[in-house]
Design a protein around this motif. Sequence first.
Motif, PDB file in Angstrom:
ATOM      1  N   GLY A  48       0.805  -1.217   0.000  1.00 13.04           N
ATOM      2  CA  GLY A  48       0.000   0.000   0.000  1.00 13.04           C
ATOM      3  C   GLY A  48       0.841   1.272   0.000  1.00 13.04           C
ATOM      4  N   VAL A  49       2.005   1.215   0.637  1.00 14.62           N
ATOM      5  CA  VAL A  49       2.868   2.395   0.675  1.00 14.62           C
ATOM      6  C   VAL A  49       3.350   2.720  -0.744  1.00 14.62           C
ATOM      7  N   ALA A  60       0.449   4.155  -2.650  1.00 12.75           N
ATOM      8  CA  ALA A  60       0.222   5.557  -2.291  1.00 12.75           C
ATOM      9  C   ALA A  60       1.224   6.449  -3.031  1.00 12.75           C
ATOM     10  N   SER A 112       0.192   6.801  -6.543  1.00 14.26           N
ATOM     11  CA  SER A 112      -0.985   7.667  -6.651  1.00 14.26           C
ATOM     12  C   SER A 112      -0.618   9.139  -6.503  1.00 14.26           C
ATOM     13  N   MET A 113       0.497   9.433  -5.854  1.00 15.88           N
ATOM     14  CA  MET A 113       0.929  10.822  -5.709  1.00 15.88           C
ATOM     15  C   MET A 113       1.762  11.272  -6.909  1.00 15.88           C
ATOM     16  N   GLU A 120      11.377   3.208   4.210  1.00 13.48           N
ATOM     17  CA  GLU A 120      10.541   2.308   5.001  1.00 13.48           C
ATOM     18  C   GLU A 120      11.275   1.013   5.356  1.00 13.48           C
ATOM     19  N   ARG A 154       8.624   2.467  12.938  1.00 16.20           N
ATOM     20  CA  ARG A 154       7.360   1.826  12.546  1.00 16.20           C
ATOM     21  C   ARG A 154       6.565   1.333  13.742  1.00 16.20           C
ATOM     22  N   ARG A 183      -9.631   2.617  -8.639  1.00 13.51           N
ATOM     23  CA  ARG A 183      -8.233   2.707  -9.065  1.00 13.51           C
ATOM     24  C   ARG A 183      -8.075   3.005 -10.544  1.00 13.51           C
ATOM     25  N   ASN A 189      -7.435   6.971 -11.344  1.00 15.02           N
ATOM     26  CA  ASN A 189      -6.060   7.508 -11.435  1.00 15.02           C
ATOM     27  C   ASN A 189      -5.127   6.501 -12.097  1.00 15.02           C
ATOM     28  N   LEU A 236      -4.270   3.535 -11.391  1.00 16.46           N
ATOM     29  CA  LEU A 236      -3.493   2.540 -10.637  1.00 16.46           C
ATOM     30  C   LEU A 236      -3.831   1.168 -11.200  1.00 16.46           C
ATOM     31  N   ARG A 266      -1.746  12.622 -11.986  1.00 11.23           N
ATOM     32  CA  ARG A 266      -1.987  12.011 -10.672  1.00 11.23           C
ATOM     33  C   ARG A 266      -1.751  12.994  -9.533  1.00 11.23           C
ATOM     34  N   GLN A 267      -0.872  13.964  -9.762  1.00 15.68           N
ATOM     35  CA  GLN A 267      -0.586  14.936  -8.700  1.00 15.68           C
ATOM     36  C   GLN A 267      -1.778  15.839  -8.418  1.00 15.68           C
ATOM     37  N   MET A 315      -5.496  10.714  -3.119  1.00 12.90           N
ATOM     38  CA  MET A 315      -6.101   9.415  -2.812  1.00 12.90           C
ATOM     39  C   MET A 315      -5.817   9.024  -1.367  1.00 12.90           C
ATOM     40  N   PHE A 349      -6.586   5.727   1.633  1.00 10.55           N
ATOM     41  CA  PHE A 349      -6.768   4.277   1.628  1.00 10.55           C
ATOM     42  C   PHE A 349      -7.281   3.763   2.972  1.00 10.55           C
ATOM     43  N   ASN A 377      -1.627   3.885   4.585  1.00 11.40           N
ATOM     44  CA  ASN A 377      -0.435   3.851   3.726  1.00 11.40           C
ATOM     45  C   ASN A 377       0.509   5.029   3.908  1.00 11.40           C
ATOM     46  N   LEU A 378       0.721   5.414   5.139  1.00  6.70           N
ATOM     47  CA  LEU A 378       1.710   6.447   5.428  1.00  6.70           C
ATOM     48  C   LEU A 378       3.092   5.815   5.469  1.00  6.70           C
ATOM     49  N   VAL A 379       4.127   6.653   5.304  1.00  9.95           N
ATOM     50  CA  VAL A 379       5.491   6.163   5.475  1.00  9.95           C
ATOM     51  C   VAL A 379       5.779   6.220   6.971  1.00  9.95           C
ATOM     52  N   ASN A 380       5.851   5.057   7.607  1.00 15.72           N
ATOM     53  CA  ASN A 380       5.949   5.027   9.065  1.00 15.72           C
ATOM     54  C   ASN A 380       7.286   5.508   9.610  1.00 15.72           C
ATOM     55  N   LYS A 399       8.722   8.207   8.538  1.00 14.23           N
ATOM     56  CA  LYS A 399       8.789   9.662   8.366  1.00 14.23           C
ATOM     57  C   LYS A 399       7.844  10.309   9.377  1.00 14.23           C
ATOM     58  N   VAL A 406       6.535  15.201   1.582  1.00 14.20           N
ATOM     59  CA  VAL A 406       6.976  14.377   0.457  1.00 14.20           C
ATOM     60  C   VAL A 406       6.017  14.540  -0.727  1.00 14.20           C
ATOM     61  N   TYR A 447       5.608  10.374  14.821  1.00  9.59           N
ATOM     62  CA  TYR A 447       5.603   9.392  13.746  1.00  9.59           C
ATOM     63  C   TYR A 447       4.227   8.729  13.700  1.00  9.59           C
ATOM     64  N   ARG A 485      -1.995  14.770   3.423  1.00  3.83           N
ATOM     65  CA  ARG A 485      -1.032  14.445   2.370  1.00  3.83           C
ATOM     66  C   ARG A 485      -1.700  14.513   0.991  1.00  3.83           C
TER      67      ARG A 485
END
Lengths: 220, 251
Positions: A121-122, A125, A128-129, A144, A220, B49, B52, B54, B81-82, B86, B88, B92-95, B97, B105, B137, B153
Amino acid sequence: MPEILVQYQAEIWQSIEETFIMVGVSLLFAIFLGLPLGTLLFLTRKGQLMENRIVFSILNLFVNIVRSFPFLLFVVFLIPFTRWLIGTAIGTAAATVPLSIMAVAYYSRLVEQSLVDVPKGVIEAAVSMGASIREIIFKFLLVEARSGLVLGLTTSTISFISYSTIVGVVGGGGIGDFAIRYGYQQFETELMMYMIIIMIILVQAIQFTGTTISKVIDKR
Amino acid sequence: MIKLTNVTRTYIQNKTEFHAIDSISLSVNKGDIYGVIGRSGAGKSTLLRMINLLEIPTSGEVVVDGQELTKLSAKKLRLARQSIGMIFQQFNLVNNKTILDNVLVALELANYPKTERKERALEVLRFVGLEEQIAKYPGQLSGGQKQRVAIARALANNPKILLCDEPTSALDPNTTREILSVLKKINEQLGVTIVIVSHEMEVIKSICNFVTIIDQGKVYETIELNPKGIGDSNHTPEWFLQQLRDGESHA
């Protein structure tokens, strides 16, 4: 300090230096070639962003072949290549050739495995960005997976130390080789034991450092 | 704003074709909060999906904000896409960061002017009510807070469209309501068109003005919803009505 250590002081220091050179060079190769290769191995897998069966199969085969050699045979097998590459097949510099190739294969597999653990999923995402593949690698995947990558590098380093004892057959030197030649083969059991203790301390220190770093950077 | 025309997604499974999406057409107008509901496996997430890209449709057209996405180059698609945010189910975050960096980002990817990035990130985090948490975090936040970060985000680069894939399915009822009110606020105050996929009628009913029911990869029915509930419909499926009644008794 025990007398025997004093007696062999110069040789011991030299062998430690040789071990550091061999393991250090292997580490550099692991980081600068193994990391990109492992990333490519991951990205070309089925269902991943750069899915490509041919590229994946070639990389996968390379990694598997290198890793299936008993290391001693790999060193001997590579002698002609080593000689062609650096002019001699004997000595510490020559010994870094098989070690480095093994390091690349070894670490790239561990890199691939760490990246597999990043939640899909990361990556989704990131796509998708509007992230490019390069951005996905540097701003998402490696960030990650970083604690796994550090742990993998720690495991690799320890394996490289072990592998480096084998390159004694081509005059690579190093602590392990010293323990075998001066300790085991000349019946200096006490000297051999001290060398083993040095290696244990070295491995403990590396593992401790690696584990600590990976914990600190793992949010994490 | 969004126009899908005869989109189809076909998988080959054990040498037989399986239509995850079977010739669906729908259009979403600017300012809509458009719901897509269906049982699990109905193809609603696949459909979302496609908006966009996906998921790439096997056939059919995807037109978003006047652009036919399936015909764009890789680079232009990334640009498109920018401006489609989207979120979820699993956030789906970057854990690894911080909250702030997770939002930053998105701005980096969109080449947002460097000197204004931080200010913009703080602005969207304030909008979702997380300005106090920026140095933390994701692992230190609750599910609802994580989804707010994901929303921030997604909003950072001023998208025209926000796609939501089961955005509240991992959250408890109270948190669900909070997130839904944030989505509503985004729609009303920022004029963002929202498409939301869910299997929960409660979610759809509380914020959507249109809902399309998907079943076995096909559109079953599209219904206009008004604040009082469901509009005219004469062939709504029984499971759907049941959910609707269940939803009413909970309310």
